[in-house]
Each structure stands twice: as C-alpha cells, then as structure tokens.
Design a protein around this motif. Structure first.
Motif, PDB file in Angstrom:
ATOM      1  N   SER A 143       0.858  -1.190   0.000  1.00 41.22           N
ATOM      2  CA  SER A 143       0.000   0.000   0.000  1.00 41.22           C
ATOM      3  C   SER A 143       0.894   1.241   0.000  1.00 41.22           C
ATOM      4  O   SER A 143       2.066   1.173   0.364  1.00 41.22           O
ATOM      5  N   PRO A 144       0.333   2.387  -0.455  1.00 37.98           N
ATOM      6  CA  PRO A 144      -1.073   2.620  -0.824  1.00 37.98           C
ATOM      7  C   PRO A 144      -1.388   2.130  -2.234  1.00 37.98           C
ATOM      8  O   PRO A 144      -0.522   2.165  -3.118  1.00 37.98           O
ATOM      9  N   GLN A 145      -2.631   1.692  -2.416  1.00 39.30           N
ATOM     10  CA  GLN A 145      -3.070   1.326  -3.758  1.00 39.30           C
ATOM     11  C   GLN A 145      -3.160   2.551  -4.651  1.00 39.30           C
ATOM     12  O   GLN A 145      -2.809   2.510  -5.831  1.00 39.30           O
ATOM     13  N   LYS A 146      -3.680   3.612  -4.080  1.00 35.93           N
ATOM     14  CA  LYS A 146      -3.867   4.845  -4.840  1.00 35.93           C
ATOM     15  C   LYS A 146      -3.333   6.008  -4.004  1.00 35.93           C
ATOM     16  O   LYS A 146      -4.045   6.574  -3.177  1.00 35.93           O
ATOM     17  N   PRO A 147      -2.073   6.391  -4.206  1.00 38.13           N
ATOM     18  CA  PRO A 147      -1.474   7.436  -3.375  1.00 38.13           C
ATOM     19  C   PRO A 147      -2.127   8.792  -3.596  1.00 38.13           C
ATOM     20  O   PRO A 147      -2.847   9.011  -4.576  1.00 38.13           O
ATOM     21  N   LYS A 148      -1.839   9.684  -2.677  1.00 41.62           N
ATOM     22  CA  LYS A 148      -2.290  11.072  -2.790  1.00 41.62           C
ATOM     23  C   LYS A 148      -1.066  11.958  -2.902  1.00 41.62           C
ATOM     24  O   LYS A 148       0.057  11.559  -2.567  1.00 41.62           O
ATOM     25  N   VAL A 149      -1.270  13.164  -3.370  1.00 41.82           N
ATOM     26  CA  VAL A 149      -0.188  14.147  -3.358  1.00 41.82           C
ATOM     27  C   VAL A 149       0.059  14.531  -1.905  1.00 41.82           C
ATOM     28  O   VAL A 149      -0.854  14.931  -1.185  1.00 41.82           O
ATOM     29  N   GLY A 150       1.291  14.364  -1.462  1.00 44.61           N
ATOM     30  CA  GLY A 150       1.628  14.599  -0.070  1.00 44.61           C
ATOM     31  C   GLY A 150       2.267  13.357   0.531  1.00 44.61           C
ATOM     32  O   GLY A 150       2.717  12.453  -0.176  1.00 44.61           O
ATOM     33  N   GLU A 151       2.295  13.303   1.845  1.00 43.46           N
ATOM     34  CA  GLU A 151       2.921  12.185   2.536  1.00 43.46           C
ATOM     35  C   GLU A 151       1.997  10.974   2.563  1.00 43.46           C
ATOM     36  O   GLU A 151       0.813  11.079   2.897  1.00 43.46           O
ATOM     37  N   ASN A 152       2.537   9.814   2.213  1.00 46.19           N
ATOM     38  CA  ASN A 152       1.799   8.556   2.189  1.00 46.19           C
ATOM     39  C   ASN A 152       2.531   7.516   3.031  1.00 46.19           C
ATOM     40  O   ASN A 152       3.757   7.423   2.988  1.00 46.19           O
ATOM     41  N   ASP A 153       1.761   6.722   3.777  1.00 46.63           N
ATOM     42  CA  ASP A 153       2.338   5.565   4.450  1.00 46.63           C
ATOM     43  C   ASP A 153       2.663   4.526   3.385  1.00 46.63           C
ATOM     44  O   ASP A 153       1.770   4.060   2.668  1.00 46.63           O
ATOM     45  N   LEU A 154       3.928   4.166   3.268  1.00 46.54           N
ATOM     46  CA  LEU A 154       4.375   3.201   2.272  1.00 46.54           C
ATOM     47  C   LEU A 154       4.639   1.877   2.972  1.00 46.54           C
ATOM     48  O   LEU A 154       5.441   1.804   3.906  1.00 46.54           O
ATOM     49  N   VAL A 155       3.951   0.815   2.524  1.00 44.91           N
ATOM     50  CA  VAL A 155       4.062  -0.503   3.147  1.00 44.91           C
ATOM     51  C   VAL A 155       4.544  -1.508   2.109  1.00 44.91           C
ATOM     52  O   VAL A 155       4.065  -1.511   0.973  1.00 44.91           O
ATOM     53  N   ALA A 156       5.483  -2.344   2.503  1.00 48.05           N
ATOM     54  CA  ALA A 156       6.026  -3.357   1.604  1.00 48.05           C
ATOM     55  C   ALA A 156       6.362  -4.616   2.392  1.00 48.05           C
ATOM     56  O   ALA A 156       6.598  -4.578   3.603  1.00 48.05           O
ATOM     57  N   GLY A 157       6.383  -5.735   1.686  1.00 51.92           N
ATOM     58  CA  GLY A 157       6.858  -6.982   2.264  1.00 51.92           C
ATOM     59  C   GLY A 157       8.226  -7.304   1.703  1.00 51.92           C
ATOM     60  O   GLY A 157       8.495  -7.059   0.523  1.00 51.92           O
ATOM     61  N   ILE A 158       9.107  -7.845   2.540  1.00 51.76           N
ATOM     62  CA  ILE A 158      10.436  -8.275   2.094  1.00 51.76           C
ATOM     63  C   ILE A 158      10.584  -9.753   2.458  1.00 51.76           C
ATOM     64  O   ILE A 158      10.417 -10.123   3.632  1.00 51.76           O
ATOM     65  N   TYR A 159      10.917 -10.567   1.472  1.00 47.53           N
ATOM     66  CA  TYR A 159      10.924 -12.018   1.660  1.00 47.53           C
ATOM     67  C   TYR A 159      12.211 -12.624   1.113  1.00 47.53           C
ATOM     68  O   TYR A 159      12.846 -12.074   0.207  1.00 47.53           O
ATOM     69  N   LYS A 160      12.569 -13.785   1.659  1.00 45.40           N
ATOM     70  CA  LYS A 160      13.764 -14.508   1.213  1.00 45.40           C
ATOM     71  C   LYS A 160      13.403 -15.963   0.957  1.00 45.40           C
ATOM     72  O   LYS A 160      12.650 -16.573   1.729  1.00 45.40           O
ATOM     73  N   PHE A 161      13.938 -16.503  -0.126  1.00 42.60           N
ATOM     74  CA  PHE A 161      13.757 -17.919  -0.424  1.00 42.60           C
ATOM     75  C   PHE A 161      14.705 -18.733   0.437  1.00 42.60           C
ATOM     76  O   PHE A 161      15.896 -18.429   0.536  1.00 42.60           O
ATOM     77  N   ASN A 162      14.169 -19.770   1.099  1.00 40.43           N
ATOM     78  CA  ASN A 162      14.982 -20.644   1.928  1.00 40.43           C
ATOM     79  C   ASN A 162      15.504 -21.798   1.077  1.00 40.43           C
ATOM     80  O   ASN A 162      14.738 -22.683   0.682  1.00 40.43           O
ATOM     81  N   LYS A 163      16.791 -21.780   0.789  1.00 43.71           N
ATOM     82  CA  LYS A 163      17.364 -22.837  -0.046  1.00 43.71           C
ATOM     83  C   LYS A 163      17.199 -24.188   0.641  1.00 43.71           C
ATOM     84  O   LYS A 163      17.540 -24.339   1.822  1.00 43.71           O
ATOM     85  N   PRO A 164      16.655 -25.180  -0.089  1.00 44.24           N
ATOM     86  CA  PRO A 164      16.457 -26.504   0.522  1.00 44.24           C
ATOM     87  C   PRO A 164      17.782 -27.110   0.978  1.00 44.24           C
ATOM     88  O   PRO A 164      18.811 -26.982   0.307  1.00 44.24           O
ATOM     89  N   THR A 165      17.745 -27.764   2.130  1.00 48.21           N
ATOM     90  CA  THR A 165      18.933 -28.438   2.654  1.00 48.21           C
ATOM     91  C   THR A 165      18.809 -29.945   2.546  1.00 48.21           C
ATOM     92  O   THR A 165      19.694 -30.677   3.003  1.00 48.21           O
ATOM     93  N   ASN A 166      17.687 -30.405   1.969  1.00 47.56           N
ATOM     94  CA  ASN A 166      17.456 -31.842   1.832  1.00 47.56           C
ATOM     95  C   ASN A 166      16.776 -32.127   0.498  1.00 47.56           C
ATOM     96  O   ASN A 166      16.237 -31.219  -0.144  1.00 47.56           O
ATOM     97  N   SER A 167      16.786 -33.360   0.082  1.00 46.40           N
ATOM     98  CA  SER A 167      16.107 -33.773  -1.147  1.00 46.40           C
ATOM     99  C   SER A 167      14.613 -33.872  -0.900  1.00 46.40           C
ATOM    100  O   SER A 167      14.168 -34.057   0.244  1.00 46.40           O
ATOM    101  N   PRO A 168      13.788 -33.752  -1.960  1.00 45.66           N
ATOM    102  CA  PRO A 168      12.332 -33.871  -1.785  1.00 45.66           C
ATOM    103  C   PRO A 168      11.953 -35.202  -1.149  1.00 45.66           C
ATOM    104  O   PRO A 168      12.557 -36.242  -1.431  1.00 45.66           O
ATOM    105  N   ALA A 169      10.944 -35.153  -0.283  1.00 47.17           N
ATOM    106  CA  ALA A 169      10.482 -36.359   0.407  1.00 47.17           C
ATOM    107  C   ALA A 169       8.966 -36.431   0.347  1.00 47.17           C
ATOM    108  O   ALA A 169       8.283 -35.408   0.288  1.00 47.17           O
ATOM    109  N   GLY A 170       8.438 -37.644   0.372  1.00 54.19           N
ATOM    110  CA  GLY A 170       6.987 -37.841   0.402  1.00 54.19           C
ATOM    111  C   GLY A 170       6.338 -37.476  -0.914  1.00 54.19           C
ATOM    112  O   GLY A 170       6.990 -37.329  -1.952  1.00 54.19           O
ATOM    113  N   ASP A 171       5.014 -37.330  -0.853  1.00 54.85           N
ATOM    114  CA  ASP A 171       4.252 -36.971  -2.048  1.00 54.85           C
ATOM    115  C   ASP A 171       4.502 -35.513  -2.417  1.00 54.85           C
ATOM    116  O   ASP A 171       4.748 -34.661  -1.564  1.00 54.85           O
ATOM    117  N   PHE A 172       4.421 -35.228  -3.722  1.00 54.69           N
ATOM    118  CA  PHE A 172       4.562 -33.846  -4.184  1.00 54.69           C
ATOM    119  C   PHE A 172       3.327 -33.053  -3.750  1.00 54.69           C
ATOM    120  O   PHE A 172       2.198 -33.552  -3.825  1.00 54.69           O
TER     121      PHE A 172
END
Length: 308
Positions: A181-210
């Motif tokens: 957010s914001p989806q639709k900013p206004k002229v002026g100060e806006n609260d800016l929200v973001a997500g920051i994510y990291k991929f966890n590299k697998p440490t093991n081979s796939p197991a069980g059903d897909f």
C-alpha cells in the motif's frame, strides 16, 4: 540580450513540459489506477465433503502481493468447521516441467474476530499458455488429514503502485520486495508498506508426495532496513525528489513501513538500498542528487517504478 532570451525560453520549455507531463498523468489516473477494497471469492474447492472458499481483493489473484482469506465448511450443512493445521502452498508449473513457488504464508492464521483463516501469496509471474499456478491446501478435521488442490489464474497487476521486484543480494540469497500500500497514493505524505521475503534454499532432497513444502519455503526477513529515495526520473522532471521521506522498517505484523512524499502526480521511482540486521548493504546504490532537467534520472540498482 540574446543569451537572456534563450535562457528564458529554455526555462519556459521545461516548465511547460513538466505541466504537460503532469496533466497527462492526471488523466491516466482515472483509467489506469484501480483501487480494490472488497474481498470476493477467487476460488471454491469441493473436496471430500468439504467446501474451501478462498477470497482475495476484487476476487482476483494478481502478480505481486495478495492477501488471502480462507474458510472451510461442511458441504452438506454449509456450516464452518473446526479445521486445524491449515496450510497454503502455491505452485507454479512451467512448460519445461520446472516447478517453483513464491513468497507465501504456509501456516494460515485464524482471525477469531473475523472468522477466517488469514494468509498471503506474492505471485511472482502471471499465468499464460506456458505457465500455470495451482494451490495446495492441507487441513485436519477430527484427527483426519485432508488434501485439496485447484488450478488458479494469476493476472497482470495493472496498478503500478503494487509493483514488486525479485533479485539476488550480495549474500547470494534470493529476495523479493512487494509493495502492499497505498493502492492509490495522494499528493503529499503517504504511508508506504512493503513486504520483504527470502527464499529458503532446501537443505534436503524432496520427500513424500509432491509437493514437499521444504522445497518451496520462504520467510519474511526480520530486522532489515529499506532506505528510500523517491525521484521523478522523467527528463522533464529533472530527477527531483521530495522532503520528509522515511526509510522502511519492520512493524509488528511483519511488513515494512515508511513514508513517501509525492509532491505531484506522475511517474515516480522508489530507489532503495536494502540493509540487513547488521547494517550491511545487500542491494542498492545511491542515486545522484543533481537537478537535471532534460536528462533522465539515474536509478538505483534496486528500485520499483510507480505511477499515480
């Protein structure tokens, strides 16, 4: 005298160009920048006597950040059931057989005040003829485990204020930043929200059903800082910035929040420098502060373009 006239003419050209760009962008707002406020059904899965209702804003999954709401009901009584251990896993399949996921909340959280299970998915690519998405949902009722899945379309995000970016940091980890957010900013100060994510590299081979969730795991990074330098990079805007911006830091809900001050409508670039918990730069470069009318502004190697 001729030099003075030439200088005044050049200044007028810049001012008029700036006004023209502003007028064009203001006209574009009415047709390009949507704002969705209502959650609607995006999928309904019928499985083993249960109905799994999934909702998202506008009843649509888009590339980028999507809040997900889910309810599980008895197909006969249409009453919500007490399901436990509810998980949500999006899987993308490509024409060459490769399978990937995207940042998501795997273990959904029940919101007692609203009677739904809460999660999110940051879809990294749109669906097309060579790429498709499925969601896998596991849940338990009376100590019996159930599995459900369904294909879902992911659409292009036409609202640039909800853009995202993916990149490899200097620590060789794969990161994702998604505007919330914001989806639709206004002229002026806006609260800016973001997500920051990291991929966890697998440490093991796939197991069980897909699918094995350990092969498709992501985390919300903790304690990072996203330094912010917003600028208008269009040549007619001279790469100007704005005052009173605040860097993004993590809040209690896991998302990152700061302040961006848009002094006018138009095409803006959010230039970022991402720092880890120890203040080490993982991605991003400083941008020149010079006012450069007629020259396109330089962008950070880590940036997201927006338009309003």
């Amino acid at each position: 005298m001729n030099k003075i006239i030439f200088l005044l003419t050049a200044i007028c050209f810049v001012v008029l160009s700036c006004t023209k760009e502003k007028t064009d962008y203001e006209a574009e707002i009415n047709t390009v920048v949507p704002e969705h406020l209502d959650f609607e059904e995006v999928a309904n899965i019928h499985s083993d006597g249960y109905d799994i209702r999934i909702e998202a804003l506008n009843g649509t999954f888009y590339k980028g950040y999507n809040e997900v709401r889910l309810k599980i009901m008895d197909s006969q009584t249409h009453k919500e059931i007490n399901a436990t251990d509810v998980t949500f896993l999006p899987i993308m399949s490509e024409a060459d057989g490769n399978k990937n996921s995207c940042p998501h909340r795997y273990n959904l959280v029940y919101k007692t005040d609203s009677d739904y299970l809460s999660g999110y998915a940051v879809f990294t690519r749109e669906s097309n003829t060579d790429r498709s998405w499925e969601i896998y949902i596991n849940f338990t009722v009376d100590n019996k485990a159930y599995i459900a899945k369904q294909a879902i379309p992911v659409h292009e995000q036409i609202n640039k204020n909800l853009n995202m970016t993916a990149f490899t940091g200097k620590d060789d980890e794969q990161y994702f930043i998604a505007l919330v957010s914001p989806q639709k900013p206004k002229v002026g100060e806006n609260d800016l929200v973001a997500g920051i994510y990291k991929f966890n590299k697998p440490t093991n081979s796939p197991a069980g059903d897909f699918p094995d969730p350990s092969q498709f795991s992501y985390t919300e990074v903790s304690g990072y800082t996203l330094q912010l330098d917003p600028r208008m990079p269009e040549p007619s805007m001279g790469n100007h910035s704005s005052p009173n911006n605040e860097d993004l830091t993590q809040q209690s809900g896991g998302l990152y929040s700061g302040v961006v001050n848009y002094t006018m409508t138009g095409n803006w670039t959010l230039n970022f420098i991402m720092l880890d918990q120890n203040g080490k730069i993982l991605k991003g470069t400083e941008v020149p502060t010079d006012f450069t009318p007629g020259v396109e502004g330089v962008k950070s190697e880590l940036h997201i373009d927006i338009l309003f």
